[in-house]
Design a protein around this motif. Structure first.
Motif, PDB file in Angstrom:
ATOM      1  N   LEU A   1       0.810  -1.221   0.000  1.00 47.52           N
ATOM      2  CA  LEU A   1       0.000   0.000   0.000  1.00 47.52           C
ATOM      3  C   LEU A   1       0.842   1.270   0.000  1.00 47.52           C
ATOM      4  N   GLY A   2       2.152   1.121  -0.183  1.00 48.52           N
ATOM      5  CA  GLY A   2       3.020   2.290  -0.313  1.00 48.52           C
ATOM      6  C   GLY A   2       3.332   2.996   0.983  1.00 48.52           C
ATOM      7  N   ILE A   3       3.107   2.332   2.124  1.00 47.21           N
ATOM      8  CA  ILE A   3       3.438   2.934   3.419  1.00 47.21           C
ATOM      9  C   ILE A   3       4.887   2.565   3.734  1.00 47.21           C
ATOM     10  N   PRO A   4       5.803   3.533   3.720  1.00 46.52           N
ATOM     11  CA  PRO A   4       7.246   3.214   3.779  1.00 46.52           C
ATOM     12  C   PRO A   4       7.769   2.942   5.186  1.00 46.52           C
ATOM     13  N   VAL A   5       7.215   1.915   5.849  1.00 44.32           N
ATOM     14  CA  VAL A   5       7.656   1.597   7.207  1.00 44.32           C
ATOM     15  C   VAL A   5       9.071   1.031   7.164  1.00 44.32           C
ATOM     16  N   THR A   6       9.892   1.482   8.083  1.00 39.73           N
ATOM     17  CA  THR A   6      11.294   1.062   8.091  1.00 39.73           C
ATOM     18  C   THR A   6      11.782   0.607   9.459  1.00 39.73           C
ATOM     19  N   THR A   7      11.051   0.950  10.516  1.00 36.99           N
ATOM     20  CA  THR A   7      11.548   0.690  11.876  1.00 36.99           C
ATOM     21  C   THR A   7      10.503  -0.074  12.682  1.00 36.99           C
ATOM     22  N   ARG A   8      10.943  -1.106  13.404  1.00 32.17           N
ATOM     23  CA  ARG A   8      10.082  -1.847  14.322  1.00 32.17           C
ATOM     24  C   ARG A   8      10.922  -2.211  15.538  1.00 32.17           C
ATOM     25  N   HIS A   9      10.318  -2.149  16.712  1.00 35.44           N
ATOM     26  CA  HIS A   9      11.062  -2.540  17.910  1.00 35.44           C
ATOM     27  C   HIS A   9      10.133  -2.663  19.104  1.00 35.44           C
ATOM     28  N   ASN A  10      10.631  -3.338  20.142  1.00 37.79           N
ATOM     29  CA  ASN A  10       9.932  -3.373  21.427  1.00 37.79           C
ATOM     30  C   ASN A  10       9.988  -1.990  22.055  1.00 37.79           C
ATOM     31  N   GLU A  11       8.888  -1.566  22.662  1.00 40.84           N
ATOM     32  CA  GLU A  11       8.900  -0.321  23.422  1.00 40.84           C
ATOM     33  C   GLU A  11       9.170  -0.633  24.897  1.00 40.84           C
ATOM     34  N   VAL A  12       9.034   0.371  25.745  1.00 42.89           N
ATOM     35  CA  VAL A  12       9.442   0.237  27.146  1.00 42.89           C
ATOM     36  C   VAL A  12       8.572  -0.755  27.918  1.00 42.89           C
ATOM     37  N   ALA A  13       7.263  -0.672  27.760  1.00 44.97           N
ATOM     38  CA  ALA A  13       6.358  -1.494  28.559  1.00 44.97           C
ATOM     39  C   ALA A  13       6.267  -2.911  28.006  1.00 44.97           C
ATOM     40  N   PRO A  14       5.943  -3.885  28.842  1.00 48.03           N
ATOM     41  CA  PRO A  14       5.733  -5.245  28.349  1.00 48.03           C
ATOM     42  C   PRO A  14       4.606  -5.279  27.323  1.00 48.03           C
ATOM     43  N   ASN A  15       4.814  -6.026  26.250  1.00 53.79           N
ATOM     44  CA  ASN A  15       3.837  -6.173  25.161  1.00 53.79           C
ATOM     45  C   ASN A  15       3.522  -4.859  24.454  1.00 53.79           C
ATOM     46  N   GLN A  16       4.453  -3.891  24.547  1.00 53.17           N
ATOM     47  CA  GLN A  16       4.297  -2.617  23.840  1.00 53.17           C
ATOM     48  C   GLN A  16       5.350  -2.554  22.744  1.00 53.17           C
ATOM     49  N   PHE A  17       4.952  -2.029  21.571  1.00 49.06           N
ATOM     50  CA  PHE A  17       5.843  -2.020  20.414  1.00 49.06           C
ATOM     51  C   PHE A  17       5.694  -0.700  19.656  1.00 49.06           C
ATOM     52  N   GLU A  18       6.595  -0.505  18.691  1.00 51.55           N
ATOM     53  CA  GLU A  18       6.552   0.734  17.898  1.00 51.55           C
ATOM     54  C   GLU A  18       6.868   0.439  16.443  1.00 51.55           C
TER      55      GLU A  18
END
Length: 733
Positions: A279-296
């Motif tokens: 769909l042309g959404i240029p996502v480049t970054t994924r990672h765990n965030e600070v809280a348990p089961n939280q992501f970005e």
């Protein structure tokens, strides 16, 4: 056990180890990019040269598309969509509900008793008439006036989801008022384009013909198992947990942030990225965030309108993909008490059609002066319109997050870094009026000339600042994770547009009336602005009580709640800003304020009902069930040991029985008080007054019920407790 909680927990092994959840990327992500988008490359392949030139003029210069050309574009778009398996089309728009909307119509058109074709023409592409009666309007129109119009926005490319061609569109009422997020955003972007282009061409680069506001959002979110989600009525109905005792292990060890991504979550992320690429959404970054089961998740920067569309689309895709992996996604800013909430940091800048970032310094003093011009004017805009920015991110859910340990406070301040702050202090010292040759040399070489070097080394960030400069962009950190980016971006682009207009007038006055040279006129104006907006510059800990006290001394607002912020939003200064730029008329602006107030009250009303229901129908029965077991145990001890001997033996049970009774009583009286306050708030006339009643009289009553319930959670037998616990919600992989 037959409770929802234990039924949900039984399903977890099945969900965690299903082989069909495994995702393999079919080919390079770059080869998937824009596969389902009517992109520029696709347009070249399907459109005539005349039609392609026309749509590019519409995208880049805002030119109107003639109806005969629209027919050509529609036919080409239909042919492309049919080749992708599409059967329907929809005008995809963003009403003031906070989510996206669509009404699907089929390409299928019968034209004889036994024959049919796929039909799609220019009028279908350009306009549709969805029923507007059930969308929020803030009193701007009568309920019986149902007609509304969606109109194609050619600046955001069409795309295909499933078997539906989606055409990004604006949404307006029959009488022409805006009923969506996109229309005012487009107007604000146009305003800042015109103002910034004028500054560039007048003082820095005559080759600039367009300035594009850019946006890079960072989407934070929680994932919880879908069965556990369904076992929590509060999560289902409010998006947050209304009660729940903190687990023994939370985020104290900082072991989740940037940690190894769980396999099941990774499979979700892989499939999500595949769908985003298509769909042309240029996502480049994924990672765990600070809280348990939280992501970005975060993408590359894009033109703001497209970036906003992509974020709205992404949130929908995330929910769909999460469902396939037996997850439910939580966008609520604070779904778990005592656990970090989620934001959506909006990284904003201005780019020229010549390829420059106006918030990035250059290789010579002239480019650095250009940088300082846009940098200082942005700070001045934030200073003058801080309350409007605060109102643009106000919501019942974001009130829980602002000021917590992972989010900036409600005080709108700006962090720029100590070294850049020193540069501004040096500029402030510049002599008013004409500069001596020595001052010019010192300013250009020793102050302005060193900016690139300073920014290269100044890489630190202040996570407690709601509006931080991070090297070549401003990061509006206070935006909530569930928000539509359009509203804060409309406000930010509008206030910068107005400020740049004022700057141009001031500089021209200094040139014409004070006979200053261009650079001196610019420096003098910037110097004045630096003095004016120093109050909002803060380099320290935004979480501290000292800062709240200091901000009050500086005369800065601390609008902690949505009703407070929305009351200030109706300042005539803000209405004049939007009317003057042609973004809203006063009726539209006041209507949106009304919609936000009504939504706030509705959210709190729902939360009060949900908490009352859970407390009475789940918590109290479980507590009394366990208490009855204890009572039977005490009776048994008395029968065995007699009246005197059983007392020390039953001491703990007796204390538990008393504690349970006390907490049940607190819950019962708390619910009665809550429901009474809720009804009083509902009966209050006037949206502002009603919202204030919900905020001040209803919300504080939640805590008594929650405290008593959370204490009972730690007393009642685990097998009898009906609500899925935090340790299960947060640590189920």
């Amino acid at each position: 056990m037959s409770t929802l909680r234990f039924n949900a927990l039984k399903e977890l092994p099945f969900r965690n180890y299903r082989k069909d959840n495994s995702i393999e990327v079919p080919k390079k992500l770059s080869e998937l990019f824009c596969e389902n988008v009517f992109s520029e490359e696709t347009m070249r392949a399907y459109l005539t040269k005349e039609a392609f030139t026309s749509i590019q003029d519409a995208i880049k210069r805002g030119a109107k598309t003639p109806r005969n050309i629209a027919d050509q574009i529609a036919v080409a778009m239909k042919d492309w969509a049919l080749s992708k398996g599409a059967t329907h089309y929809t005008h995809w728009f963003q009403p003031l509900t906070g989510s996206t909307a669509e009404k699907h119509d089929s390409f299928f058109t019968p034209f004889e008793s036994d024959r049919a074709i796929e039909r799609f023409n220019g009028s279908m592409l350009i306009q549709q008439e969805p029923d507007a009666s059930s969308f929020p309007n803030g009193g701007i129109r009568n309920t019986f006036e149902a007609r509304g119009y969606t109109a194609w926005d050619p600046t955001s490319p069409a795309f295909i989801i499933g078997t539906t061609l989606c055409i990004p569109s604006i949404f307006i009422s029959y009488t022409g008022e805006t009923l969506d997020y996109k229309t005012p955003l487009l107007r604000a972007m146009h305003a800042v384009d015109v103002a910034a282009t004028d500054i560039c061409r007048s003082y820095f680069d005559k080759n600039v013909t367009k300035v594009i506001p850019t946006l890079g959002w960072e989407q934070e979110y929680f994932l919880v198992d879908s069965a556990l989600y369904q076992s929590r009525p509060d999560l289902v109905l409010t998006g947050k947990t209304m009660l729940g005792h903190s687990p023994a292990k939370g985020q104290q060890l900082d072991d989740h942030y940037f940690g190894s991504i769980p396999t099941r979550v990774m499979n979700f992320m892989k499939e999500l990225e595949i769908e985003c690429m298509k769909l042309g959404i240029p996502v480049t970054t994924r990672h765990n965030e600070v809280a348990p089961n939280q992501f970005e998740l975060a993408p590359m920067f894009e033109e703001t309108n497209v970036a906003v569309d992509h974020n709205s689309l992404l949130m929908d895709i995330m929910a769909r993909v999460a469902h396939k992996h037996h997850f439910h996604i939580l966008f609520h800013e604070k779904p778990f008490a005592g656990v970090n909430g989620s934001g959506k940091h909006n990284n904003w800048s201005l780019a020229t059609d010549t390829g420059e970032n106006l918030l990035s310094p250059g290789k010579n003093p002239k480019k650095n002066l250009q940088f300082l011009t846009f940098f200082v004017n942005t700070l001045k805009a934030v200073h003058d319109y801080a309350d409007l920015l605060r109102a643009s991110i106000a919501s019942a859910s974001n009130d829980h997050r602002l000021g917590a340990n992972e989010a900036p406070p409600a005080i709108i301040s700006a962090f720029i870094g100590s070294q850049l702050y020193s540069v501004l202090e040096e500029l402030e010292k510049v002599t008013d009026g004409k500069l001596s040759p020595e001052e010019k040399t010192d300013l250009k070489l020793n102050v302005v000339g060193k900016i690139p070097e300073i920014l290269l080394d100044n890489t630190d960030r202040n996570r407690t600042s709601p509006f931080a400069f991070t090297g070549n962009k401003f990061e509006f950190r206070a935006v909530g994770s569930s928000a539509n980016c359009a509203e804060p971006m409309t406000a930010l682009n509008a206030i910068v547009a107005r400020q740049l207009q004022e700057f141009k007038k001031k500089v021209e006055y200094n040139i014409e009336k004070k006979n200053l040279k261009k650079d001196e006129a610019i420096f003098n104006t910037l110097r004045e602005y630096i003095k004016d907006c120093k109050n909002i510059m803060f380099e320290g800990d935004g979480y501290s009580d000292d800062w709240a006290q200091e901000a009050e001394k500086r005369g800065m607002s601390n609008l902690k709640t949505t009703p407070e912020a929305l009351k200030e939003e109706l300042n005539q200064k803000f209405i004049d800003l939007y009317e003057g730029l042609g973004i809203f008329n006063h009726r539209e602006f006041e209507a949106r304020n009304e919609i936000k107030l009504e939504k706030y009250s509705a959210v709190i009303d729902i939360e009060a009902k949900v908490l009352s229901d859970i407390a009475r129908n789940h918590i109290i029965p479980a507590a009394l069930n366990y208490q009855n077991r204890l009572i039977e145990n005490v009776k048994g001890l008395k029968e065995i040991f007699g009246d005197e001997e059983f007392k020390p033996l039953a001491k703990e049970q007796m204390e538990l029985i008393r504690s349970i009774s006390a907490n049940v009583s607190d819950i019962k009286t708390g619910v009665d008080e809550l429901l009474s306050a809720k009804e009083a708030a509902r009966a209050t006339m006037g949206s502002q007054q009603q919202a204030e009643m919900f905020c001040n009289d209803v919300v504080p009553r939640f805590e008594k019920i929650r405290t008593a319930s959370d204490e009972l959670e730690m007393m009642v037998d685990d097998e009898l407790w009906p609500m899925t616990k935090y340790r299960e919600l947060l640590f189920t992989r």
